[in-house]
Design a protein around this motif. Structure first.
Motif, short mmCIF file in Angstrom:
data_model
loop_
_atom_site.label_atom_id
_atom_site.label_comp_id
_atom_site.label_asym_id
_atom_site.label_seq_id
_atom_site.Cartn_x
_atom_site.Cartn_y
_atom_site.Cartn_z
N GLU A 1 -1.57 -2.60 -4.13
CA GLU A 1 -2.99 -2.88 -3.98
C GLU A 1 -3.81 -1.63 -3.71
N LYS A 2 -3.17 -0.61 -3.16
CA LYS A 2 -3.93 0.55 -2.70
C LYS A 2 -3.00 1.75 -2.60
N VAL A 3 -3.54 2.93 -2.85
CA VAL A 3 -2.80 4.17 -2.65
C VAL A 3 -3.59 5.04 -1.68
N GLU A 4 -2.93 5.47 -0.61
CA GLU A 4 -3.59 6.28 0.41
C GLU A 4 -3.01 7.68 0.43
N LYS B 1 -6.04 12.43 -4.62
CA LYS B 1 -6.54 11.06 -4.71
C LYS B 1 -6.85 10.70 -6.14
N ARG B 2 -7.43 11.64 -6.88
CA ARG B 2 -7.77 11.38 -8.29
C ARG B 2 -6.52 11.12 -9.10
N TRP C 1 0.88 -1.17 0.00
CA TRP C 1 0.00 0.00 0.00
C TRP C 1 0.91 1.22 0.00
N ASP D 1 2.87 3.00 -11.27
CA ASP D 1 2.52 2.18 -12.43
C ASP D 1 3.65 1.24 -12.83
N LEU E 1 -3.45 10.27 -8.07
CA LEU E 1 -2.70 9.09 -7.65
C LEU E 1 -3.42 7.78 -7.96
N SER E 2 -4.73 7.84 -8.12
CA SER E 2 -5.47 6.63 -8.45
C SER E 2 -5.70 6.46 -9.94
N GLU E 3 -5.82 7.59 -10.65
CA GLU E 3 -6.14 7.51 -12.07
C GLU E 3 -4.99 7.93 -12.98
N ARG F 1 2.52 8.83 -9.50
CA ARG F 1 1.63 7.87 -10.14
C ARG F 1 2.37 7.04 -11.19
#
Length: 242
Positions: free
Chosen positions: A196-199, A235-236, A166, A190, A238-240, A186
């Protein structure tokens, strides 16, 4: 074997999956400007044996069950890697999920001894919470006093060995929140195979009182906590990745 312990938390909910028994270890080579536990920096603390900690953990096993487990954090827990490995070895014998919250700063891929110690730790650790302080090395040195090389090398080391990760990013306005650095983070994520997760952890000032008690100047005096919009944007990205 004994370890130097700062404190315990019986019902942690933010340091890994489920309810966690959290062990805060003493000692850290970093001096993160946003650190909220400066009282863990030195090598003090109270000494506990592995078995003493196991006894404490077992009292709460019914509460965290199969969904939770034990997390070691700090400070930087892998300053005491041999102790953590012995503790986790015994926890795994009890069927307890194990997790390390680390910056990876203690990993040295050029040192055979360091690699061997970390390889041994991997065999008894279920999950790594990896704190990426800053993706830019120069900025990381200004922010923490240390290069990010060991952190990024450790991330690759974990990924290459199929260990669950994580990624954690503390969001500090003006220091870690630029879109360029978040996009670079990000892109690095990749390149890994087992994240599994980014916080995103919003910066807060709750540790400021500790600096006052220790007679230390607070490095981020006057820095505001991030807005909901800033956190959502991080969050956007780092997740997308955009």
């Amino acid at each position: 074997m004994t370890g130097r312990i700062h404190s315990f938390e019986s019902f942690g909910t933010v340091d890994g999956p489920g309810i966690r028994f959290v062990v805060f270890l003493q000692g850290c080579p970093l001096r993160c400007q946003y650190c909220h536990n400066p009282d863990t920096w030195d090598a003090g603390g109270t000494e506990y044996s592995v078995d003493e900690i196991i006894d404490r953990v077992l009292k709460y096993k019914n509460y965290f069950g199969d969904q939770g487990g034990v997390t070691v954090t700090g400070g930087e827990p892998l300053v005491q890697i041999d102790f953590v490995t012995e503790l986790f070895t015994k926890l795994k014998q009890k069927g307890i999920h194990t997790c390390v919250d680390t910056s990876g700063i203690m990993f040295n891929g050029a040192s055979e001894a360091s690699v061997q110690k970390h390889e041994k730790l991997l065999t008894v650790t279920d999950l790594f919470l990896l704190d990426i302080k800053h993706i830019d090395d120069e900025a990381c040195q200004k922010l923490t006093g240390k290069s990010n090389k060991n952190t990024l090398d450790f991330a690759r080391f974990l990924s290459d060995r199929d260990k669950k990760i994580w990624i954690r990013q503390v969001l500090v306005p003006g220091l870690t929140d630029s879109e360029e650095s978040l996009l670079r983070t990000r892109a690095f994520i990749d390149s890994l195979q087992t994240v599994e997760k980014v916080e995103v952890l919003p910066y807060h000032t709750m540790g400021e009182v500790k600096y006052q008690k220790l007679g230390l100047a607070y490095p981020l005096k006057g820095v505001e906590t991030p807005t909901k919009e800033q956190v959502a944007n991080a969050k956007r990205i780092l997740s997308e990745g955009r």
